[in-house]
Design an enzyme around this catalytic site. Structure first.
Site, PDB file in Angstrom:
ATOM      1  N   TYR A  69      -7.258  -0.047 -25.615  1.00 49.40           N
ATOM      2  CA  TYR A  69      -6.039   0.206 -24.829  1.00 49.40           C
ATOM      3  C   TYR A  69      -6.340   1.130 -23.660  1.00 49.40           C
ATOM      4  O   TYR A  69      -5.827   0.941 -22.564  1.00 49.40           O
ATOM      5  CB  TYR A  69      -4.941   0.816 -25.713  1.00 49.40           C
ATOM      6  N   PHE A 121       3.961 -11.085   5.212  1.00 44.80           N
ATOM      7  CA  PHE A 121       3.643 -11.969   4.101  1.00 44.80           C
ATOM      8  C   PHE A 121       4.823 -11.895   3.137  1.00 44.80           C
ATOM      9  O   PHE A 121       5.431 -10.834   2.971  1.00 44.80           O
ATOM     10  CB  PHE A 121       2.332 -11.605   3.397  1.00 44.80           C
ATOM     11  N   THR A 122       5.126 -13.022   2.492  1.00 47.40           N
ATOM     12  CA  THR A 122       6.354 -13.137   1.690  1.00 47.40           C
ATOM     13  C   THR A 122       6.539 -12.000   0.671  1.00 47.40           C
ATOM     14  O   THR A 122       7.532 -11.271   0.738  1.00 47.40           O
ATOM     15  CB  THR A 122       6.368 -14.484   0.942  1.00 47.40           C
ATOM     16  N   ASP A 212      -3.903  -5.038   3.634  1.00 48.63           N
ATOM     17  CA  ASP A 212      -3.742  -6.085   2.631  1.00 48.63           C
ATOM     18  C   ASP A 212      -5.096  -6.801   2.610  1.00 48.63           C
ATOM     19  O   ASP A 212      -5.412  -7.595   3.487  1.00 48.63           O
ATOM     20  CB  ASP A 212      -2.608  -7.038   3.003  1.00 48.63           C
ATOM     21  N   ARG A 380       5.455 -23.567   4.882  1.00 45.92           N
ATOM     22  CA  ARG A 380       5.394 -22.203   5.436  1.00 45.92           C
ATOM     23  C   ARG A 380       6.167 -22.258   6.751  1.00 45.92           C
ATOM     24  O   ARG A 380       5.613 -22.342   7.832  1.00 45.92           O
ATOM     25  CB  ARG A 380       3.939 -21.774   5.700  1.00 45.92           C
ATOM     26  N   PHE A 447      11.784 -20.115  -1.354  1.00 44.61           N
ATOM     27  CA  PHE A 447      10.901 -21.283  -1.277  1.00 44.61           C
ATOM     28  C   PHE A 447      10.330 -21.690  -2.634  1.00 44.61           C
ATOM     29  O   PHE A 447      10.046 -22.853  -2.866  1.00 44.61           O
ATOM     30  CB  PHE A 447       9.755 -21.039  -0.284  1.00 44.61           C
TER      31      PHE A 447
HETATM   32  C1  LIG Z   1      -1.299 -13.825  -2.357  1.00 43.25           C
HETATM   33  C2  LIG Z   1      -1.066 -12.753  -1.426  1.00 43.25           C
HETATM   34  C3  LIG Z   1      -0.366 -11.602  -1.793  1.00 43.25           C
HETATM   35  C4  LIG Z   1       0.288 -11.451  -3.141  1.00 43.25           C
HETATM   36  O1  LIG Z   1      -0.619 -11.494  -4.166  1.00 43.25           O
HETATM   37  P1  LIG Z   1      -0.279 -12.105  -5.605  1.00 43.25           P
HETATM   38  O2  LIG Z   1      -1.556 -11.970  -6.356  1.00 43.25           O
HETATM   39  O3  LIG Z   1       0.125 -13.535  -5.392  1.00 43.25           O
HETATM   40  O4  LIG Z   1       0.828 -11.319  -6.191  1.00 43.25           O
HETATM   41  C5  LIG Z   1      -0.227 -10.602  -0.857  1.00 43.25           C
HETATM   42  N1  LIG Z   1      -0.726 -10.720   0.377  1.00 43.25           N
HETATM   43  C6  LIG Z   1      -1.394 -11.813   0.773  1.00 43.25           C
HETATM   44  C7  LIG Z   1      -1.931 -11.898   2.145  1.00 43.25           C
HETATM   45  C8  LIG Z   1      -1.585 -12.867  -0.094  1.00 43.25           C
HETATM   46  O5  LIG Z   1      -2.238 -13.959   0.316  1.00 43.25           O
END
Ligand SMILES: *Cc1c(COP(=O)(O)O)cnc(C)c1O
Length: 456
Positions: A69, A121-122, A212, A380, A447
């Site tokens: 753990y 990004f979404t 990111d 997209r 989406f």
């Molecule tokens: C996929 C992605 C995310 C989110 O990551 P998950 O692992 O799907 O939660 C964030 N930023 C970018 C650019 C991505 O391509």
């Protein structure tokens, strides 16, 4: 073309449903490719997220899981790996990228803040909004023009950035959200020159940059082949340099990390690390596993090393994507240029010019491609962009795209040729294609689960 830097050890049979079957399946999936059962998809280009074929070295790592753990040995491996490759001091594992985005957003964004970024990004944007922030786009204009051949469409426009800082004051800017190989722009990289300048600008205003890093290996590859002076640099040094110009990162290891699940948050700030550890135990799991099994941490550590040190992996993958794009261009099919790192993006506005954006041209095209050849793609465009949380109006993004994402190490050249042919068939009959209407709309990230019906 150079051949793949791997051979195939295990195979997974796939089937192609008949034309009639595809019609019925698409209808029951409400014309949303996210709702298609994977068993009814021949080639799955929905996403490259978590769809990678792992190496035998990674699979062997799964047997080495220390499922304690607390304080798992595999966490130590992961921590060491991220320090070696990325160079950040502190690491918090999360179940995937959005887990890291959630924690970072909650800890650094105050209500009413602005979060500038090189295109949204979404999942990133929704976490910024849920934390009370407002995303603001500072990417260069070329990124919004699918025909611009700018080599670094992921770059930041400093005029836009500085204007935002001056308008809102530096105190109102949570941080700059900086994405590698910008997904929504078609997998487009930033240059190190641009990032270095962004660092200077943000240092001046004492604003942090969070990367990111989801597609950092692909971004580093593009820097190596496109940016002057980096041709001879090892990929790892380029990755290190990118990270050294930022304050931390969120990472979905399901992409460039070559695993099926996993992610992390990394930073240099000890105080933020302490807060992040306190938060990860609430939402993900203890700070040494973050919602993952020990074996998953091991596969992630091994995948990250592999991706960053065997440069042929990313080079071959990007070549595969480029060749696929070129075969579509040969048939005059409109795609986003330059061809990006992880997939080919069809320009639905030019593919179906007779459909207005409110008839969901990109969504329509994903449905038609499935009907034609059982290939699954992703919208997209206007559906993904969602609504403005304040006004409730649909955003009308300039890019209305269909993304054909190529999973890593999964498909062969013949698969890609088959898909290109099928899309060519759809292009032949494009004038007869009618749009869709939305019949069910989820409140967030619509989406994924929205329903559609063909327009009469
Ligand atoms: C996929 C992605 C995310 C989110 O990551 P998950 O692992 O799907 O939660 C964030 N930023 C970018 C650019 C991505 O391509």
């Amino acid at each position: 073309m150079f051949p793949p830097p791997y051979k195939i050890k295990a195979v997974e049979p796939i089937e192609c449903p008949s034309q009639e079957e595809r019609q019925d399946i698409l209808k029951s999936a409400h014309y949303n490719t996210f709702l298609l059962p994977s068993s009814k998809v021949y080639l799955d280009f929905l996403t490259d997220s978590g769809t990678t074929a792992m190496s035998d070295f990674q699979w062997a790592g799964l047997m080495m899981g220390d499922e304690a753990y607390a304080g798992s040995l595999n966490f130590e491996h992961l921590e060491q790996c991220i320090r070696d490759i990325f160079g950040y001091r502190y690491i918090v594992p999360t179940h995937q990228g959005r887990g890291a985005e959630h924690i970072l957003s909650q800890l650094t964004i105050r209500k009413g803040d602005i979060v500038p970024g090189n295109m949204y990004f979404t999942t990133t944007k929704i976490h910024q909004e849920l934390a009370g922030g407002e995303f603001s786009d500072i990417i260069i204009d070329e990124a919004h023009d699918p025909s611009s051949e700018h080599p670094f469409k992921g770059n930041v426009d400093f005029k836009k950035c500085e204007a935002l800082i001056k308008k809102h004051t530096p105190q109102k800017i949570s941080y700059i959200s900086h994405e590698a190989c910008v997904n929504m722009a078609g997998g487009q990289p930033f240059s190190l020159e641009n990032l270095r300048e962004l660092r200077e600008l943000t240092n001046h205003y004492k604003i942090k940059i969070y990367l990111d890093a989801t597609r950092i290996v692909e971004n580093a590859h593009f820097i190596k082949v496109r940016e002057k002076g980096y041709e001879k640099y090892p990929l790892v040094s380029i990755i290190r340099e990118i990270c050294s110009l930022t304050d931390g990162c969120t990472m979905s290891a399901k992409k460039d990390g070559l695993v099926n699940i996993g992610g992390f948050l990394a930073m240099n700030d000890e105080e933020l690390f302490t807060q992040a550890k306190a938060m990860v135990v609430i939402y993900e799991g203890l700070h040494t596993y973050g919602g993952l099994a020990g074996r998953d941490l091991e596969a992630m550590a091994r995948g990250l090393y592999e991706a960053a040190t065997d440069e042929r992996i990313v080079a071959h993958r990007i070549q595969q994507v480029q060749e696929f794009g070129k075969s579509l261009l040969k048939a005059d099919i409109p795609i986003v240029k330059p061809i990006g790192g992880h997939g080919v993006f069809l320009d639905a506005k030019r593919f179906l010019p007779h459909l207005s954006q409110d008839m969901f041209p990109a969504q329509t095209l994903t449905a038609e491609i499935y009907l034609e050849c059982a290939v699954r793609a992703m919208e997209r465009g206007i559906v993904s962009a969602g609504r403005n949380p304040k006004t409730g109006e649909n955003y009308h993004p300039s890019l209305e795209l269909v993304r054909l994402t190529i999973p890593r190490r999964v498909y062969t050249q013949e698969h890609l040729e088959y898909a290109a042919q099928g899309i060519g068939q759809v292009f032949q009959r494009r004038n007869k294609i009618r749009g869709l209407k939305m019949t069910f709309e989820p409140k967030q990230l619509r989406f994924f689960q929205a329903h559609f019906e063909p327009l009469r």
